[in-house]
Design a protein around this motif. Structure first.
Motif, PDB file in Angstrom:
ATOM      1  N   GLY A 121       0.823  -1.194   0.000  1.00 14.42           N
ATOM      2  CA  GLY A 121       0.000   0.000   0.000  1.00 14.42           C
ATOM      3  C   GLY A 121       0.859   1.246   0.000  1.00 14.42           C
ATOM      4  N   LYS A 122       0.256   2.375   0.262  1.00 15.11           N
ATOM      5  CA  LYS A 122       0.985   3.644   0.298  1.00 15.11           C
ATOM      6  C   LYS A 122       1.908   3.668   1.503  1.00 15.11           C
ATOM      7  N   GLN A 123       3.219   3.865   1.280  1.00  9.51           N
ATOM      8  CA  GLN A 123       4.182   3.794   2.375  1.00  9.51           C
ATOM      9  C   GLN A 123       4.172   5.053   3.221  1.00  9.51           C
ATOM     10  N   GLY A 124       4.433   4.847   4.528  1.00  7.92           N
ATOM     11  CA  GLY A 124       4.510   5.962   5.462  1.00  7.92           C
ATOM     12  C   GLY A 124       5.928   6.149   5.971  1.00  7.92           C
ATOM     13  N   ARG A 125       6.069   6.901   7.042  1.00  2.91           N
ATOM     14  CA  ARG A 125       7.386   7.212   7.617  1.00  2.91           C
ATOM     15  C   ARG A 125       8.064   5.942   8.130  1.00  2.91           C
ATOM     16  N   LEU A 126       9.286   5.722   7.707  1.00  2.00           N
ATOM     17  CA  LEU A 126      10.037   4.518   8.074  1.00  2.00           C
ATOM     18  C   LEU A 126      10.741   4.716   9.413  1.00  2.00           C
ATOM     19  N   GLU A 127      10.654   3.709  10.291  1.00  2.00           N
ATOM     20  CA  GLU A 127      11.396   3.715  11.554  1.00  2.00           C
ATOM     21  C   GLU A 127      12.507   2.676  11.487  1.00  2.00           C
ATOM     22  N   LEU A 128      13.714   3.105  11.821  1.00  2.00           N
ATOM     23  CA  LEU A 128      14.883   2.221  11.848  1.00  2.00           C
ATOM     24  C   LEU A 128      15.421   2.170  13.269  1.00  2.00           C
ATOM     25  N   GLU A 129      15.763   0.961  13.747  1.00  2.00           N
ATOM     26  CA  GLU A 129      16.334   0.853  15.091  1.00  2.00           C
ATOM     27  C   GLU A 129      17.418  -0.213  15.111  1.00  2.00           C
ATOM     28  N   TYR A 130      18.302  -0.108  16.092  1.00  2.00           N
ATOM     29  CA  TYR A 130      19.377  -1.079  16.266  1.00  2.00           C
ATOM     30  C   TYR A 130      19.229  -1.764  17.612  1.00  2.00           C
ATOM     31  N   ASP A 131      19.229  -3.096  17.592  1.00  2.00           N
ATOM     32  CA  ASP A 131      19.166  -3.894  18.807  1.00  2.00           C
ATOM     33  C   ASP A 131      20.582  -4.358  19.111  1.00  2.00           C
ATOM     34  N   GLU A 132      21.208  -3.720  20.113  1.00  2.00           N
ATOM     35  CA  GLU A 132      22.604  -4.042  20.403  1.00  2.00           C
ATOM     36  C   GLU A 132      22.761  -5.439  20.995  1.00  2.00           C
ATOM     37  N   VAL A 133      21.704  -5.945  21.638  1.00  2.00           N
ATOM     38  CA  VAL A 133      21.788  -7.269  22.243  1.00  2.00           C
ATOM     39  C   VAL A 133      21.964  -8.346  21.172  1.00  2.00           C
ATOM     40  N   SER A 134      21.161  -8.255  20.110  1.00  2.00           N
ATOM     41  CA  SER A 134      21.251  -9.242  19.032  1.00  2.00           C
ATOM     42  C   SER A 134      22.073  -8.737  17.852  1.00  2.00           C
ATOM     43  N   ASP A 135      22.597  -7.502  17.962  1.00  2.00           N
ATOM     44  CA  ASP A 135      23.385  -6.890  16.892  1.00  2.00           C
ATOM     45  C   ASP A 135      22.606  -6.934  15.582  1.00  2.00           C
ATOM     46  N   THR A 136      21.363  -6.423  15.649  1.00  2.00           N
ATOM     47  CA  THR A 136      20.457  -6.493  14.502  1.00  2.00           C
ATOM     48  C   THR A 136      19.805  -5.139  14.252  1.00  2.00           C
ATOM     49  N   PHE A 137      19.729  -4.757  12.980  1.00  2.00           N
ATOM     50  CA  PHE A 137      18.988  -3.558  12.587  1.00  2.00           C
ATOM     51  C   PHE A 137      17.608  -3.990  12.110  1.00  2.00           C
ATOM     52  N   ARG A 138      16.561  -3.282  12.545  1.00  2.00           N
ATOM     53  CA  ARG A 138      15.201  -3.598  12.122  1.00  2.00           C
ATOM     54  C   ARG A 138      14.522  -2.355  11.567  1.00  2.00           C
ATOM     55  N   ALA A 139      13.620  -2.573  10.640  1.00  2.00           N
ATOM     56  CA  ALA A 139      12.864  -1.475  10.044  1.00  2.00           C
ATOM     57  C   ALA A 139      11.373  -1.752  10.200  1.00  2.00           C
ATOM     58  N   PHE A 140      10.617  -0.684  10.431  1.00  2.00           N
ATOM     59  CA  PHE A 140       9.166  -0.760  10.556  1.00  2.00           C
ATOM     60  C   PHE A 140       8.566   0.221   9.552  1.00  2.00           C
ATOM     61  N   GLN A 141       7.856  -0.326   8.580  1.00  2.00           N
ATOM     62  CA  GLN A 141       7.312   0.492   7.500  1.00  2.00           C
ATOM     63  C   GLN A 141       5.786   0.521   7.563  1.00  2.00           C
ATOM     64  N   PRO A 142       5.193   1.636   7.978  1.00  2.00           N
ATOM     65  CA  PRO A 142       3.730   1.742   7.956  1.00  2.00           C
ATOM     66  C   PRO A 142       3.247   1.845   6.511  1.00  2.00           C
ATOM     67  N   VAL A 143       2.150   1.185   6.215  1.00  2.00           N
ATOM     68  CA  VAL A 143       1.527   1.293   4.890  1.00  2.00           C
ATOM     69  C   VAL A 143       0.031   1.461   5.073  1.00  2.00           C
ATOM     70  N   THR A 144      -0.577   2.202   4.156  1.00  2.00           N
ATOM     71  CA  THR A 144      -2.028   2.370   4.144  1.00  2.00           C
ATOM     72  C   THR A 144      -2.600   1.411   3.122  1.00  2.00           C
ATOM     73  N   VAL A 145      -3.400   0.453   3.597  1.00  2.00           N
ATOM     74  CA  VAL A 145      -3.955  -0.597   2.752  1.00  2.00           C
ATOM     75  C   VAL A 145      -5.369  -0.189   2.334  1.00  2.00           C
ATOM     76  N   PRO A 146      -5.706  -0.322   1.065  1.00  2.00           N
ATOM     77  CA  PRO A 146      -7.057   0.044   0.614  1.00  2.00           C
ATOM     78  C   PRO A 146      -8.136  -0.750   1.351  1.00  2.00           C
ATOM     79  N   ASP A 147      -9.262  -0.126   1.597  1.00  2.00           N
ATOM     80  CA  ASP A 147     -10.367  -0.795   2.294  1.00  2.00           C
ATOM     81  C   ASP A 147     -10.889  -1.995   1.516  1.00  2.00           C
TER      82      ASP A 147
END
Length: 424
Positions: free
Chosen positions: A157-183
């Motif tokens: 769907g239509k992409q929104g503001r992307l959130e990026l974070e780093y988990d130092e415990v697992s040494d992993t970068f994760r991304a969270f992408q909001p999207v607007t899905v049509p009804d």
């Protein structure tokens, strides 16, 4: 309808990883500076919206668009804080993303039109960085930071503001992408049945439907593991040197505890809503626990409802999944439903012992299942059919299933219908 795609982000080289860490650390520093200034204004009776201009200090590292997004996210946090205060609810002002000594929470936000994701065999994410980082890490004037993406998008769907974070415990970068899905992607219920939920902590959810089905999700083992982890965290905290409040091991345990709870919670919601959809349920009633918690508050009730089961988070997740299936979620008062005898209506002389509710009139039944059925009858305009044998589920770290039972499906251990049902 808004949904979120979650995926792992992997820098292709150590140079790229260091560049990304610098970007996230600068964003955390920006958040902390802005939060400090606004907290000083708030506690000093100043205007929290009257802040310094931070673009000049951070543009070179994170870029002007990212400075704007972090600032906007901080403003949203303060507006949420003031909204809760206006409602009379207890709330704390927005806090910091860690500190230099104990480590910052590395996170940033990228504007929707400032990043691109290409999905395929070699999925990749491209994000902007400030000119200083481009020069230092050899990205070139017009180049953006390219990162590998692992995972597949669940929602398109239509992409929104992307959130990026780093988990130092697992040494992993994760991304969270909001999207607007049509009804148009929403499902529609197959009939016009209704259901009611009694939400707790020992039995996480007791559900009754107008079709006569009853479901019970047991949470005792989950809570036991939650308490074990909490006790281990307390033991480790007692061993920290003076002035220290956390450690890498403690942060790992906190994350493990939260992820374990969220995984079980998300799986429960999905399992329950899919069952209700298959039965043609169009409306689900859930109790408003505000008055109950204020009246019957205790340390253990607080730990189970807020910390362990995270009631508000559960309701939010339930609403999101119900929306996918076109099911309406309505919050109603469930006062006295767990203490009311369904046979004589008495709620002052009934006695609850463990999972059993008894009444001087002779009624004896499962307290939570009885409560969910009473709650359903109080709110539903539909005919409530006689209740069938209830189905009990337990969590096995992957699915909600039951212990093996003779002559029954191993995933569905059934209780005594004469003890569980209101309509005897």
């Amino acid at each position: 309808m808004k949904r979120v795609n979650t995926f792992e982000v992997v820098p292709q080289t150590e140079n790229d990883k260091e560049c990304l860490l610098r970007l996230l650390d600068a964003s955390a520093s920006l958040w902390n500076e802005l939060t400090y200034e606004r907290r000083q204004n708030y506690f000093g009776d100043g205007d929290v919206w009257d802040t310094s201009e931070y673009r000049g200090r951070y543009n070179g590292v994170v870029g002007s668009a990212t400075v704007q997004q972090v600032t906007r996210k901080n403003s949203e946090a303060w507006r949420s804080f003031f909204a809760l205060k206006e409602k009379g609810e207890y709330a704390n002002p927005p806090s910091y993303w860690g500190n230099e000594e104990d480590g910052r929470e590395l996170r940033t936000y990228i504007r929707c039109n400032q990043y691109t994701i290409q999905w395929g065999k070699r999925s990749r994410l491209e994000i902007p960085v400030g000119q200083e980082l481009k020069d230092e890490y050899g990205l070139g004037y017009h180049e953006r930071l390219r990162l590998e993406v692992r995972g597949n998008p669940k929602w398109d769907g239509k992409q929104g503001r992307l959130e990026l974070e780093y988990d130092e415990v697992s040494d992993t970068f994760r991304a969270f992408q909001p999207v607007t899905v049509p009804d148009s992607r929403l499902d529609s219920p197959l009939a016009s049945e209704e259901a009611a939920l009694d939400v707790g902590a020992n039995n996480l959810v007791a559900c009754s439907t107008t079709t006569g089905s009853q479901y019970l999700y047991d949470g005792r083992e989950l809570f036991g593991r939650f308490r074990e982890t909490t006790d281990e965290i307390a033991r480790l905290q007692s061993q920290l040197r003076e002035g220290r409040y956390s450690s890498k091991r403690i942060r790992r345990l906190y994350r493990q505890r939260t992820k374990r709870r969220d995984h079980a919670q998300n799986a429960l919601v999905r399992d329950l809503v899919e069952r209700l959809y298959d039965e043609g349920v169009v409306t689900v009633y859930v109790g408003d626990l505000t008055d109950v918690l204020e009246t019957h508050w205790s340390v253990r009730v607080n730990e189970k409802t807020h910390n362990f089961w995270a009631f508000k988070k559960f309701i939010h997740r339930l609403a999101c999944v119900c929306e996918e299936y076109g099911i309406s979620l309505e919050t109603e008062s469930e006062a006295w439903t767990s203490q009311t005898c369904p046979e004589c209506g008495n709620h002052e002389e009934t006695v609850r012992h463990g999972d059993t509710l008894t009444c001087p009139c002779g009624f004896e039944g499962h307290a939570d299942l009885t409560a969910s059925e009473t709650f359903l009858r109080e709110n539903s305009d539909c005919e409530v059919r006689p209740m069938a044998r209830p189905v009990r589920f337990e969590w096995d770290d992957h699915d909600w299933s039951g212990k093996p039972h003779p002559h029954e499906s191993p995933k569905e251990v059934r209780t005594n219908p004469q003890v569980a049902s209101v309509g005897r």
